[in-house]
Write a protein that holds these residues in place. Structure first.
Motif, PDB file in Angstrom:
ATOM      1  N   LEU A 151       0.828  -1.214   0.000  1.00 50.89           N
ATOM      2  CA  LEU A 151       0.000   0.000   0.000  1.00 50.89           C
ATOM      3  C   LEU A 151       0.861   1.261   0.000  1.00 50.89           C
ATOM      4  CD1 LEU A 151      -2.836  -0.954   2.510  1.00 50.89           C
ATOM      5  CD2 LEU A 151      -3.118  -0.396   0.104  1.00 50.89           C
ATOM      6  N   ILE A 152       1.944   1.231   0.748  1.00 48.61           N
ATOM      7  CA  ILE A 152       2.831   2.400   0.815  1.00 48.61           C
ATOM      8  C   ILE A 152       3.459   2.683  -0.546  1.00 48.61           C
ATOM      9  CG2 ILE A 152       5.022   3.233   1.768  1.00 48.61           C
ATOM     10  CD1 ILE A 152       4.210   1.869   4.391  1.00 48.61           C
ATOM     11  N   LEU A 153       3.910   1.631  -1.225  1.00 45.78           N
ATOM     12  CA  LEU A 153       4.562   1.805  -2.521  1.00 45.78           C
ATOM     13  C   LEU A 153       3.573   1.834  -3.683  1.00 45.78           C
ATOM     14  CD1 LEU A 153       7.688  -0.465  -2.053  1.00 45.78           C
ATOM     15  CD2 LEU A 153       7.588   2.021  -2.035  1.00 45.78           C
ATOM     16  N   ASN A 154       2.286   1.618  -3.386  1.00 47.60           N
ATOM     17  CA  ASN A 154       1.236   1.656  -4.402  1.00 47.60           C
ATOM     18  C   ASN A 154       1.465   0.610  -5.495  1.00 47.60           C
ATOM     19  OD1 ASN A 154      -1.167   2.550  -5.438  1.00 47.60           O
ATOM     20  ND2 ASN A 154      -0.244   4.208  -6.626  1.00 47.60           N
ATOM     21  N   ILE A 155       1.794  -0.604  -5.074  1.00 49.42           N
ATOM     22  CA  ILE A 155       1.989  -1.711  -5.998  1.00 49.42           C
ATOM     23  C   ILE A 155       1.271  -2.941  -5.455  1.00 49.42           C
ATOM     24  CG2 ILE A 155       4.190  -0.910  -6.953  1.00 49.42           C
ATOM     25  CD1 ILE A 155       5.597  -2.801  -5.009  1.00 49.42           C
TER      26      ILE A 155
ATOM     27  N   ASN B 209       2.370  -8.889  -4.689  1.00 52.23           N
ATOM     28  CA  ASN B 209       3.118  -9.929  -5.405  1.00 52.23           C
ATOM     29  C   ASN B 209       3.984  -9.369  -6.525  1.00 52.23           C
ATOM     30  OD1 ASN B 209       1.780 -11.821  -3.802  1.00 52.23           O
ATOM     31  ND2 ASN B 209       0.056 -11.894  -5.226  1.00 52.23           N
ATOM     32  N   ALA B 210       4.284  -8.083  -6.505  1.00 52.45           N
ATOM     33  CA  ALA B 210       5.078  -7.454  -7.566  1.00 52.45           C
ATOM     34  C   ALA B 210       6.510  -7.988  -7.546  1.00 52.45           C
ATOM     35  CB  ALA B 210       5.080  -5.947  -7.384  1.00 52.45           C
ATOM     36  N   ASN B 211       7.124  -8.013  -8.728  1.00 48.66           N
ATOM     37  CA  ASN B 211       8.510  -8.488  -8.812  1.00 48.66           C
ATOM     38  C   ASN B 211       9.481  -7.420  -8.298  1.00 48.66           C
ATOM     39  OD1 ASN B 211       8.672  -6.602 -10.869  1.00 48.66           O
ATOM     40  ND2 ASN B 211       8.582  -8.101 -12.508  1.00 48.66           N
ATOM     41  N   GLN B 212      10.757  -7.810  -8.148  1.00 46.34           N
ATOM     42  CA  GLN B 212      11.754  -6.907  -7.554  1.00 46.34           C
ATOM     43  C   GLN B 212      11.953  -5.648  -8.385  1.00 46.34           C
ATOM     44  OE1 GLN B 212      15.375  -9.070  -6.893  1.00 46.34           O
ATOM     45  NE2 GLN B 212      14.697  -9.813  -4.879  1.00 46.34           N
ATOM     46  N   GLN B 213      11.903  -5.780  -9.700  1.00 46.14           N
ATOM     47  CA  GLN B 213      12.109  -4.614 -10.546  1.00 46.14           C
ATOM     48  C   GLN B 213      10.989  -3.590 -10.343  1.00 46.14           C
ATOM     49  OE1 GLN B 213      12.110  -5.439 -14.733  1.00 46.14           O
ATOM     50  NE2 GLN B 213      12.728  -3.357 -15.291  1.00 46.14           N
ATOM     51  N   LYS B 214       9.758  -4.053 -10.246  1.00 48.32           N
ATOM     52  CA  LYS B 214       8.632  -3.146 -10.035  1.00 48.32           C
ATOM     53  C   LYS B 214       8.713  -2.497  -8.652  1.00 48.32           C
ATOM     54  CE  LYS B 214       3.850  -2.704 -11.104  1.00 48.32           C
ATOM     55  NZ  LYS B 214       2.741  -3.236 -11.833  1.00 48.32           N
ATOM     56  N   VAL B 215       9.153  -3.268  -7.653  1.00 47.81           N
ATOM     57  CA  VAL B 215       9.313  -2.722  -6.301  1.00 47.81           C
ATOM     58  C   VAL B 215      10.359  -1.611  -6.317  1.00 47.81           C
ATOM     59  CG1 VAL B 215      10.124  -3.247  -3.970  1.00 47.81           C
ATOM     60  CG2 VAL B 215       8.573  -4.822  -5.124  1.00 47.81           C
ATOM     61  N   ARG B 216      11.471  -1.860  -6.955  1.00 51.97           N
ATOM     62  CA  ARG B 216      12.554  -0.863  -6.991  1.00 51.97           C
ATOM     63  C   ARG B 216      12.157   0.384  -7.771  1.00 51.97           C
ATOM     64  NH1 ARG B 216      17.343  -5.278  -7.789  1.00 51.97           N
ATOM     65  NH2 ARG B 216      17.357  -5.940  -5.612  1.00 51.97           N
ATOM     66  N   MET B 217      11.411   0.196  -8.872  1.00 50.09           N
ATOM     67  CA  MET B 217      10.966   1.359  -9.652  1.00 50.09           C
ATOM     68  C   MET B 217       9.959   2.202  -8.855  1.00 50.09           C
ATOM     69  SD  MET B 217      12.628   1.471 -12.453  1.00 50.09           S
ATOM     70  CE  MET B 217      11.665   2.623 -13.380  1.00 50.09           C
ATOM     71  N   ALA B 218       9.036   1.534  -8.152  1.00 48.15           N
ATOM     72  CA  ALA B 218       8.061   2.264  -7.337  1.00 48.15           C
ATOM     73  C   ALA B 218       8.764   2.994  -6.199  1.00 48.15           C
ATOM     74  CB  ALA B 218       7.012   1.300  -6.788  1.00 48.15           C
ATOM     75  N   TYR B 219       9.745   2.331  -5.580  1.00 49.52           N
ATOM     76  CA  TYR B 219      10.506   2.952  -4.487  1.00 49.52           C
ATOM     77  C   TYR B 219      11.250   4.187  -4.994  1.00 49.52           C
ATOM     78  CZ  TYR B 219      14.309   3.640  -1.178  1.00 49.52           C
ATOM     79  OH  TYR B 219      15.220   4.188  -0.314  1.00 49.52           O
ATOM     80  N   LYS B 220      11.886   4.057  -6.142  1.00 49.09           N
ATOM     81  CA  LYS B 220      12.650   5.174  -6.701  1.00 49.09           C
ATOM     82  C   LYS B 220      11.729   6.356  -7.008  1.00 49.09           C
ATOM     83  CE  LYS B 220      15.788   6.323 -10.461  1.00 49.09           C
ATOM     84  NZ  LYS B 220      16.482   5.849 -11.661  1.00 49.09           N
ATOM     85  N   LYS B 221      10.583   6.064  -7.598  1.00 49.00           N
ATOM     86  CA  LYS B 221       9.631   7.121  -7.944  1.00 49.00           C
ATOM     87  C   LYS B 221       9.126   7.843  -6.693  1.00 49.00           C
ATOM     88  CE  LYS B 221       5.138   7.711 -10.123  1.00 49.00           C
ATOM     89  NZ  LYS B 221       3.983   7.025 -10.671  1.00 49.00           N
ATOM     90  N   MET B 222       8.795   7.069  -5.650  1.00 48.68           N
ATOM     91  CA  MET B 222       8.288   7.672  -4.422  1.00 48.68           C
ATOM     92  C   MET B 222       9.381   8.446  -3.686  1.00 48.68           C
ATOM     93  SD  MET B 222       5.071   6.873  -4.194  1.00 48.68           S
ATOM     94  CE  MET B 222       4.330   6.463  -2.662  1.00 48.68           C
ATOM     95  N   MET B 223      10.603   7.941  -3.701  1.00 48.65           N
ATOM     96  CA  MET B 223      11.698   8.618  -3.000  1.00 48.65           C
ATOM     97  C   MET B 223      12.097   9.917  -3.683  1.00 48.65           C
ATOM     98  SD  MET B 223      12.564   7.475  -0.119  1.00 48.65           S
ATOM     99  CE  MET B 223      14.219   7.996   0.247  1.00 48.65           C
TER     100      MET B 223
END
Length: 116
Positions: free
Chosen positions: A69-73, A76-90
């Protein structure tokens, strides 16, 4: 001097016609406003539950659902999607750019939890 008097007269005439228009339409406007206020839908917990925003606060120990919910993904998202969402939010919430240190810490915690 005469042109100043003419401009002042035109200004007063404009104000007068404007006030006349407002006074003539005011009873109808007041009635419409009163009807709108009385017919407003009531806000209750059922209507707020369907909102697309998360209503709860942070849990004491972060769960996978909360991290997603925090990363808006998806959880079950893959690592690449997690990292892209984290980068965008940061980029928008980093403390060096005026963001909150608490929010950036929560973003990092969410990334670490989902990146495993």
């Amino acid at each position: 001097m005469a042109s100043g008097m003419i401009l002042a007269g035109l200004g007063l005439a404009t104000v007068g016609f404007g006030a006349r228009f407002v006074l003539r339409t005011m009873p109808n406007l007041g009635k419409k406003m009163a009807d709108a206020v009385t017919n407003m839908p009531k806000l209750d917990s059922k209507s707020l539950a369907n909102s697309r925003y998360y209503k709860g606060g942070f849990e004491p120990k972060m769960t996978k659902r909360e991290a997603a919910l925090i990363l808006n993904i998806s959880p079950n998202a893959n690592q690449q999607k997690v990292r892209m969402a984290y980068k965008k939010m940061m980029l928008t919430n980093h403390p060096d750019r005026g963001g909150s240190p608490y929010i950036s810490a929560k973003l990092s915690e969410a990334k670490d939890l989902l990146d495993k």
